[in-house]
Design a protein around this motif. Structure first.
Motif, short mmCIF file in Angstrom:
data_model
loop_
_atom_site.label_atom_id
_atom_site.label_comp_id
_atom_site.label_asym_id
_atom_site.label_seq_id
_atom_site.Cartn_x
_atom_site.Cartn_y
_atom_site.Cartn_z
N ALA A 36 0.86 -1.08 -0.19
CA ALA A 36 -0.11 -0.06 0.01
C ALA A 36 0.90 1.21 0.24
CB ALA A 36 -0.94 -0.07 1.20
N CYS A 37 0.43 2.35 -0.79
CA CYS A 37 1.11 3.56 -0.62
C CYS A 37 0.84 4.16 0.61
CB CYS A 37 0.61 4.32 -1.89
SG CYS A 37 1.43 6.03 -2.10
N CYS A 40 -0.83 8.18 -0.50
CA CYS A 40 -2.46 8.27 -0.97
C CYS A 40 -3.22 6.97 -0.51
CB CYS A 40 -2.24 8.38 -2.53
SG CYS A 40 -2.09 6.85 -3.44
N GLU A 42 -3.68 3.85 -1.48
CA GLU A 42 -3.83 3.00 -2.62
C GLU A 42 -3.08 1.63 -2.50
OE1 GLU A 42 -6.40 2.93 -4.95
OE2 GLU A 42 -7.10 5.13 -4.22
N ARG A 44 -1.80 -1.87 -4.08
CA ARG A 44 -1.09 -2.08 -5.45
C ARG A 44 -0.61 -3.42 -5.42
NH1 ARG A 44 2.57 2.50 -3.84
NH2 ARG A 44 4.75 1.36 -3.73
N CYS A 51 4.15 4.35 -6.53
CA CYS A 51 2.72 4.35 -6.69
C CYS A 51 2.42 4.61 -7.88
CB CYS A 51 2.02 4.96 -5.58
SG CYS A 51 0.45 5.37 -5.63
N HIS A 53 -0.47 5.73 -8.67
CA HIS A 53 -1.68 6.82 -8.43
C HIS A 53 -1.07 8.22 -8.20
CE1 HIS A 53 -4.68 3.76 -8.65
NE2 HIS A 53 -3.66 3.08 -7.96
N CYS A 54 0.12 8.30 -7.31
CA CYS A 54 0.61 9.32 -6.96
C CYS A 54 2.15 9.42 -7.03
CB CYS A 54 0.37 9.81 -5.31
SG CYS A 54 1.10 8.65 -4.22
N ALA A 100 -10.14 -5.74 -0.97
CA ALA A 100 -9.34 -4.93 -1.92
C ALA A 100 -9.77 -5.44 -3.15
CB ALA A 100 -7.69 -5.35 -1.89
N ARG A 102 -10.06 -4.45 -6.13
CA ARG A 102 -9.11 -4.02 -7.29
C ARG A 102 -8.10 -5.06 -7.35
NH1 ARG A 102 -8.88 2.35 -8.19
NH2 ARG A 102 -8.16 1.82 -6.10
#
Length: 151
Positions: A36-37, A40, A42, A44, A51, A53-54, A100, A102
């Motif tokens: 996990a980030c 942010c 999220e 993964r 990450c 996302h960010c 989770a 996704r």
């Protein structure tokens, strides 16, 4: 019929890299954790240094419940590799994690921890069936396998 050398060939095992090593270390302890980030939040998978996302390089490994559902499955025929020839009728499943959605992991559905890969009858698999992770040592690496929540 498989010959003696085929029965001794190892199954495919994961290629462990620096980014994914913690996943396998936690698996060896009987824990399912996902990267996990910390910037942010999220999750993964597969693990990676940055990450998507960010673009942060900061991460941690969050413990998951190990529950999920079968998102997809297949029964490979004929066996594509000699090591699998003695295991006709085995399955390969994709599990979507309950905590989770996704995140999807590939594995095998078995009747119980340590059971053979072909221990589940093909008519028992259903997309959407609820599963729980179990762990099994396979050729030096502890891998996640899955069992039905309601056998």
């Amino acid at each position: 019929m498989a010959d003696a050398t085929t029965d001794q060939e190892p199954l495919l095992t994961p290629s462990v890299d620096d980014d994914g090593a913690p996943f396998w270390e936690y698996a060896a302890q009987g824990e399912l954790r996902i990267q996990a980030c910390t910037a942010c939040g999220e999750l993964r998978f597969p693990p990676r240094p940055c990450c998507p996302h960010c673009q942060s390089f900061d991460s941690e490994w969050r413990r998951m419940t190990g529950r999920g559902r079968i998102w997809s499955y297949v029964f490979p025929h004929p066996p594509l590799l000699p090591a699998y020839a003695a295991r006709p009728g085995y399955n390969a499943i994709i599990v979507e994690l309950a905590d989770a959605p996704r995140i999807r992991l590939v594995g095998n559905l078995v009747t119980e921890p340590g059971a053979p890969l072909n221990s589940v009858a093909p008519d028992r698999l259903r997309i959407g069936a609820k599963v729980q992770v179990v762990f099994e040592e396979a050729d030096g690496v502890t891998v996640p396998r899955w069992v039905l929540e309601r056998p």
